[in-house]
Design a protein around this motif. Sequence first.
Motif, PDB file in Angstrom:
ATOM      1  N   ASP A  63      23.575  36.177 -18.641  1.00 28.05           N
ATOM      2  CA  ASP A  63      22.498  36.612 -19.552  1.00 28.05           C
ATOM      3  C   ASP A  63      22.394  35.668 -20.745  1.00 28.05           C
ATOM      4  O   ASP A  63      21.288  35.296 -21.159  1.00 28.05           O
ATOM      5  N   GLN A 105      20.742  32.342 -19.759  1.00 25.14           N
ATOM      6  CA  GLN A 105      19.288  32.444 -19.663  1.00 25.14           C
ATOM      7  C   GLN A 105      18.637  32.518 -21.032  1.00 25.14           C
ATOM      8  O   GLN A 105      17.552  31.964 -21.246  1.00 25.14           O
ATOM      9  N   GLN A 106      19.295  33.198 -21.970  1.00 24.54           N
ATOM     10  CA  GLN A 106      18.755  33.275 -23.327  1.00 24.54           C
ATOM     11  C   GLN A 106      18.710  31.898 -23.979  1.00 24.54           C
ATOM     12  O   GLN A 106      17.759  31.557 -24.692  1.00 24.54           O
ATOM     13  N   ARG A 153      15.698  30.127 -22.657  1.00 26.70           N
ATOM     14  CA  ARG A 153      14.457  30.650 -23.226  1.00 26.70           C
ATOM     15  C   ARG A 153      14.263  30.164 -24.665  1.00 26.70           C
ATOM     16  O   ARG A 153      13.134  29.872 -25.086  1.00 26.70           O
ATOM     17  N   TYR A 173      15.083  38.770 -13.052  1.00 26.56           N
ATOM     18  CA  TYR A 173      15.423  40.175 -13.303  1.00 26.56           C
ATOM     19  C   TYR A 173      14.448  40.830 -14.284  1.00 26.56           C
ATOM     20  O   TYR A 173      13.997  41.959 -14.069  1.00 26.56           O
ATOM     21  N   GLU A 174      14.134  40.121 -15.372  1.00 27.83           N
ATOM     22  CA  GLU A 174      13.261  40.718 -16.390  1.00 27.83           C
ATOM     23  C   GLU A 174      11.888  41.060 -15.821  1.00 27.83           C
ATOM     24  O   GLU A 174      11.320  42.113 -16.127  1.00 27.83           O
ATOM     25  N   GLN A 175      11.360  40.185 -14.968  1.00 25.51           N
ATOM     26  CA  GLN A 175      10.042  40.437 -14.389  1.00 25.51           C
ATOM     27  C   GLN A 175      10.066  41.656 -13.474  1.00 25.51           C
ATOM     28  O   GLN A 175       9.175  42.506 -13.520  1.00 25.51           O
ATOM     29  N   ARG A 187      12.211  44.152 -13.542  1.00 20.64           N
ATOM     30  CA  ARG A 187      12.449  45.347 -14.358  1.00 20.64           C
ATOM     31  C   ARG A 187      11.181  45.783 -15.078  1.00 20.64           C
ATOM     32  O   ARG A 187      10.879  46.978 -15.181  1.00 20.64           O
ATOM     33  N   ALA A 188      10.409  44.841 -15.581  1.00 24.84           N
ATOM     34  CA  ALA A 188       9.179  45.175 -16.294  1.00 24.84           C
ATOM     35  C   ALA A 188       8.185  45.881 -15.383  1.00 24.84           C
ATOM     36  O   ALA A 188       7.516  46.839 -15.793  1.00 24.84           O
ATOM     37  N   ASP A 217       9.412  49.444 -14.617  1.00 25.89           N
ATOM     38  CA  ASP A 217       9.267  50.323 -15.785  1.00 25.89           C
ATOM     39  C   ASP A 217       7.813  50.590 -16.126  1.00 25.89           C
ATOM     40  O   ASP A 217       7.520  51.357 -17.053  1.00 25.89           O
ATOM     41  N   SER A 223      19.084  38.027  -6.655  1.00 21.68           N
ATOM     42  CA  SER A 223      18.159  38.460  -7.709  1.00 21.68           C
ATOM     43  C   SER A 223      16.779  37.821  -7.584  1.00 21.68           C
ATOM     44  O   SER A 223      15.763  38.513  -7.710  1.00 21.68           O
ATOM     45  N   SER A 274      13.169  39.756  -7.072  1.00 21.24           N
ATOM     46  CA  SER A 274      12.054  39.510  -7.981  1.00 21.24           C
ATOM     47  C   SER A 274      10.799  39.091  -7.227  1.00 21.24           C
ATOM     48  O   SER A 274       9.684  39.514  -7.571  1.00 21.24           O
TER      49      SER A 274
END
Length: 459
Positions: free
Chosen positions: A56, A59-60, A63, A309-311, A313-314, A317, A348, A352
């Motif tokens: 994590d 990846q941060q 970004r 993962y973020e895509q 999860r978004a 949700d 992952s 996605s």
Amino acid sequence: MPSNRPLHPLPPRLTQGLRRPRHVWMSPRNWRRRLLFWSGAGVVGLVAVLFARAADYAQQLFRLAEAASPWLPFLLTPLGLAVSAWVALRVVPGSQGSGIPQAIAARHVQDPAVKRRLLSPRIAVGKILLTLVGLACGASIGREGPTVQVGASIMLMAGSLAGLGREPGLILAGGAAGVAAAFNTPLAGIVFAIEEMARSFERRTSGLVLVAVVAAGLVAVALLGNYAYFGHTAASASWQDWKAVLATGLVGGLAGGGFSSLLLWLSRWIRCGLGGRIGRHPVFVALGCGLALAVIGTATGGLTFGTGYEQARAVLDGVETLPWYYAPAKLLATALSGICGIPGGIFSPSLSVGAGIGSIIGGLLPGTSLEAVVLLSMVSYFAGVVQAPLTAVVIVTEMSASPDMLLPLMLSAALATTLSRLVCPHSVYHAMADALLAVLRTDEAGKPAPPKAAAIPSP
């Protein structure tokens, strides 16, 4: 006069067998073995959690770099992947690719020296560090496949210290523990070991798998809590939503099979293309793949960088829907990341891509729950890629805490797997494992070895 002897005395081998369990249970030597085995499984859980946190952060970092300069990926991604590929080839050979084919191949290798080319503490450390480098450079890779190889290496070392033997079972247990701890999905870890890694149910190793999964899972839960990887969803699908089940199974299966075929074809072309000349220059291959990843990532606004993962999860949700081009772009980015010779998995990113497919299908089926369609697409695409339907169903069900979706997910996964096998007859992991075994057997036989770049084919 009555005799005290039993009417039917048991053979000596049976009476010894009846007395043996108590002796074995109380043996200090066997307790030492058990403690080392349990400790090894706990270490797998700890390493998986730390690896997840570090991934994590990696990846941060990427970004932040991308936000500072949108053009930086054109420099960082190619150079980072080239350096990672060179280190993987020269310093820690055997760390390239997903790691699951290496674990599968190691179960069929007898020579300890050859086995150490696939699983070892050195490879485990290199696998983790280089996967983090790949994520920090924007590669479309996951950490779950590498965790399988790391877990198998740790359990193999623990078994060696304990003098357990049964190395194929230890590798199986380590891989299962890695999946369980990486996703917080204990059942998926067991099913993955049985269905994908072993392709059978082995009675003698089932106990090893179960204990390793429980020990690794307890450590992961103690550190992170009992969470669901994709959170808790309220998704549900009834049999009236059969159109969504059929559509996701059809599209996911064909797309998953197409991805596997593309990955295997590109891997063969890199190893053998132009008379093997391409495979002899792995750094330039990684450089070219990194440049292509930068182009795709920039064109999609950065959506294809990282695990995805973020895509996913978004979308689950209900925060956003993904653009139509996300799924094909992420699929291509994952294929390029998978063949450039760096460590990194496809778990992952595949989930996605499935979420991106679900976002498209959900928009074409008004009145159907988008979250349900996305879950169905994730399962069907993942099942199409790995051709392990039970693993796909269990892993997504546990990750999303959506047991109400179980039957529709099973139907979609079964359909997707059937269609995938029409497109790609061989499972991508087992095809890569077979290529590894062929190279290792060639080396063992003393025949001329292939170019060093192809010594460990990368999935």
